[in-house]
Write a protein that holds these residues in place. Sequence first.
Motif, mmCIF file in Angstrom:
data_model
loop_
_atom_site.group_PDB
_atom_site.id
_atom_site.type_symbol
_atom_site.label_atom_id
_atom_site.label_comp_id
_atom_site.label_asym_id
_atom_site.label_seq_id
_atom_site.Cartn_x
_atom_site.Cartn_y
_atom_site.Cartn_z
ATOM 1 N N ALA A 257 67.797 13.274 38.723
ATOM 2 C CA ALA A 257 67.079 14.132 38.396
ATOM 3 C C ALA A 257 64.981 14.835 39.499
ATOM 4 O O ALA A 257 64.867 15.211 38.456
ATOM 5 C CB ALA A 257 65.998 13.560 37.171
ATOM 6 N N LEU A 258 66.161 14.506 41.021
ATOM 7 C CA LEU A 258 64.537 14.773 41.368
ATOM 8 C C LEU A 258 64.777 15.811 41.721
ATOM 9 O O LEU A 258 65.773 16.400 42.012
ATOM 10 C CB LEU A 258 64.856 14.279 42.427
ATOM 11 C CG LEU A 258 64.457 12.438 42.872
ATOM 12 C CD1 LEU A 258 65.584 11.838 44.261
ATOM 13 C CD2 LEU A 258 62.765 12.256 42.475
ATOM 14 N N TYR A 264 63.663 13.594 51.705
ATOM 15 C CA TYR A 264 64.131 12.467 52.331
ATOM 16 C C TYR A 264 63.679 11.639 50.158
ATOM 17 O O TYR A 264 63.269 10.217 49.930
ATOM 18 C CB TYR A 264 63.895 11.436 52.705
ATOM 19 C CG TYR A 264 64.928 11.732 53.653
ATOM 20 C CD1 TYR A 264 65.970 11.034 54.476
ATOM 21 C CD2 TYR A 264 64.640 12.500 54.762
ATOM 22 C CE1 TYR A 264 66.616 11.556 55.503
ATOM 23 C CE2 TYR A 264 65.192 13.125 55.478
ATOM 24 C CZ TYR A 264 66.913 12.557 56.263
ATOM 25 O OH TYR A 264 67.246 13.001 57.282
ATOM 26 N N GLU A 265 63.187 12.735 49.506
ATOM 27 C CA GLU A 265 62.912 11.796 48.344
ATOM 28 C C GLU A 265 63.571 11.258 47.181
ATOM 29 O O GLU A 265 63.874 9.458 46.988
ATOM 30 C CB GLU A 265 63.077 12.694 47.310
ATOM 31 C CG GLU A 265 61.092 13.152 47.210
ATOM 32 C CD GLU A 265 61.797 14.438 47.948
ATOM 33 O OE1 GLU A 265 60.406 15.486 48.274
ATOM 34 O OE2 GLU A 265 62.411 14.564 48.696
ATOM 35 N N HIS A 266 64.823 11.108 48.229
ATOM 36 C CA HIS A 266 66.421 10.632 47.079
ATOM 37 C C HIS A 266 67.066 9.085 48.365
ATOM 38 O O HIS A 266 67.317 8.136 47.604
ATOM 39 C CB HIS A 266 68.066 11.705 47.163
ATOM 40 C CG HIS A 266 68.121 11.824 48.843
ATOM 41 N ND1 HIS A 266 67.626 12.012 49.243
ATOM 42 C CD2 HIS A 266 69.313 11.638 49.561
ATOM 43 C CE1 HIS A 266 67.854 12.700 50.728
ATOM 44 N NE2 HIS A 266 69.149 12.111 50.585
ATOM 45 N N MET A 411 60.595 6.705 55.331
ATOM 46 C CA MET A 411 58.988 7.677 56.115
ATOM 47 C C MET A 411 59.644 9.048 55.509
ATOM 48 O O MET A 411 60.333 10.164 55.839
ATOM 49 C CB MET A 411 59.334 7.515 57.341
ATOM 50 C CG MET A 411 58.865 6.708 58.638
ATOM 51 S SD MET A 411 58.019 6.384 59.569
ATOM 52 C CE MET A 411 56.506 7.526 59.369
ATOM 53 N N GLY A 412 59.654 9.369 54.202
ATOM 54 C CA GLY A 412 59.580 10.827 53.495
ATOM 55 C C GLY A 412 57.818 11.104 52.730
ATOM 56 O O GLY A 412 57.645 11.517 53.468
ATOM 57 N N PRO A 537 51.232 8.271 47.930
ATOM 58 C CA PRO A 537 51.935 9.367 49.074
ATOM 59 C C PRO A 537 51.435 9.374 49.834
ATOM 60 O O PRO A 537 50.006 8.896 50.088
ATOM 61 C CB PRO A 537 50.937 10.526 48.068
ATOM 62 C CG PRO A 537 50.743 10.210 46.568
ATOM 63 C CD PRO A 537 50.259 8.548 47.018
ATOM 64 N N MET A 538 51.619 10.131 51.453
ATOM 65 C CA MET A 538 51.117 9.793 51.839
ATOM 66 C C MET A 538 50.311 11.358 51.931
ATOM 67 O O MET A 538 50.481 12.069 51.371
ATOM 68 C CB MET A 538 52.391 10.700 53.854
ATOM 69 C CG MET A 538 53.104 9.102 53.685
ATOM 70 S SD MET A 538 54.445 9.536 54.697
ATOM 71 C CE MET A 538 55.689 8.469 55.142
#
Length: 756
Positions: A257-258, A264-266, A411-412, A537-538
């Motif tokens: 669903a992303l 690299y959220e997955h 690191m996403g 979040p970064m």
Amino acid sequence: MASGKNFRQERRTSTSSVMAMTAVFVTLCMIGAWVLNSPSDRVSERAQTEALEAQYNHKSRTPIIQNDEALEQNTGVSSPEDEDKKEEAPQEKSDVISSEPELDIVSEKEKLSKKSSKKPKAENDSKQIKSKDLDISTSSTESAASKSEESVEPKTNTQEKSDLMIETRETSDAWDTQADESKKEKVQLEKKKKKKKADEPPLEEASADEEAASASKKGETNMNPIKKKKEIDWALCEFDGAIDFIPCLDNVNAIKALPSTKHYEHRERHCPDPAPTCLVPLPDGYRRPVRWPKSRNEVWYANVPHPGLISYKKDQNWVKKSNDKLIFPGGGTQFKQGALHYIDYIQESFPKISWGKRTRVILDVGCGVASFGGYIFDRDVLTMSFAPKDEHEAQVQLALERGIPAISSVMGTQRLVFPSNVYDAVHCARCRVPWHIEGGKLLLELNRVLRPGGYFIWSATPVYWTNDEDVQIWKEMVKLTRSICWKLVEKFFDDSTGIGAAVFQKPRSNQCYENRNKDFPPMCDEDDKPDSAWYVPMSACIHRIPNEEDHGGKWPQEWPLRLTEAPAWLSSHKGVYDKTAASDFVADTDRWQRAVQKSYLGGLGIEWKDVRNVMDMRASFGGFAAALSSLPVWVMNVVPSDAPDTLPIIFDRGLFGIYHDWCESFSSYPRTYDLLHADHLFGKIKKSCDIKSVVTEVDRLLRPGGWLIARDKNEIISELQDYFESLRWNVKTTFTKGTEGLVAVEKSNWRPETTF
């Protein structure tokens, strides 16, 4: 004749005496029968039997047996009330048989044998073990118990007050928590509060605890109902990849669903709700892991059967298969003459790195199978290695099987789950991270966790290759590091391997930031707290260097002095136990040193030579890990996201750890820890989430043959025992003191039957 007469007279006198004594005995028996048959005594006897049955439940359970004096002697534990009593009256002698030094343990067979020699055989078994005989019950072997020869007397000197068995009182208003800082966590907490409120029983319905308390006030303390055993069913996880299941990283539906995966959220955490409670299966042919340090070089292939990585890295000297084992030559793309040669060459080329003295705790980015972290142990350096769960097939699992610290992470888009200004150095060997893109966001995240004055060691190809692409990346990297005030302090090349490295240093003060010609990257806003890391979040900004009164403002003492000396900045902070933070640090260190030395190492039945990977699930100041520092183990110190943020203290003392919410799964593969330690954790978890899901997570993380030591309220320990017994775990040791208890259990190989 005279002699015969005298003889007859003596016989007559003796007969009279016997008759008189018989009459007295009959009279006493009649009185005793009347007393025993009185209604009040029958009620008392029945209540006593019910209480004993409630305590021991059933024969298969290891009984919890109370003895406050023996417990204090063995663990250095005492409650405030007991301390007052000790000042008024001396301790009494104990008749406990000791089979281990400093901790009184008696096998069940020996206890029953001793008691049965003093009491009639017809007496009930539950009455053969008195509640004041000893404080610990264990299923230790008969041979171990047979070594017991001497009774142990409690020490007459008064020990320091210790709240080891008392629930830690945390004043969260004195310390920030990750739950306070994370927006997502705040939303989750609100949902939990609403759910808890909805699940609360109506006010007019009294709970079992309330009824028990009410009965106690009325003097009905002997009328406790028999505890009913909790029925618990388990199912096996039956889907592709179940053997290596990490729930928060393998949530297929959430990943599908992303909207995007370009950052690299997955590979980031996407935890299922509710948390799963199925048990991961064992690989076919699973064996007890190879012991450290031999495990650094070889592991059983059946435990981590991943041929893909062997094929993918066959030309890079990472890992090879030899018969039934995987062999790790200690090499890799960057370690052509072995990891230790690479490590020592850095020290020779840049002596200021000072492995194991100035530089103690390192973050290894893109670790592979973590050979760097595995061999730098020999230089007294502790390395937190991480890599994503990706196409390189279980790199982190291989690292942990070898006995090397590692987590699955990437690191996403989100911050790493560490505080700011804590790592002495960050290492990146040929990691393919594009540090210079998107305003340097990823490098700025390393800047956040790197200690002021700390080093970034970069041995990627742009440092020493001269093709156009690598030269351009190097130029961009130099530009970016200058803009964030990192100084290039060393660049060297190893002729013997053809590998080069560059060392950058983070500034120690804010002077460079204030004198920059261009405010890019920008300084972070004041409300952007650098220690916030749980689902945060970064941000592509620079956090200011802290003052000396705050953590990270001053370099810690050299190792190993920093392990036991309180960081200087604690003197200006309030503690979590309603004392000063520096006093808490010392008390916590002493408390766990006593507990580990007097109880854990010799008295719980743990074979410590089989223990390498340890996790403290609620670490506080890291005192438990510090007490194990003389052993060849490493400890992952976990600070729960809703607990006072003491993790910077743990790093300052030369240890490491991570933030986590135990209502979610941990970012590690199954079967990766030898021992888990939970000090008053489960009772707190139960307020927020299903305790069964947390027990499932404990089962997932522990290797078969691994151990859990849990300390908590007696009712929580009793509930946990139900779960452990339903899992067929071996409940080896339990004891109780007042309202507090401890249980040590060993995980078995049992798995539920498959439904296929």
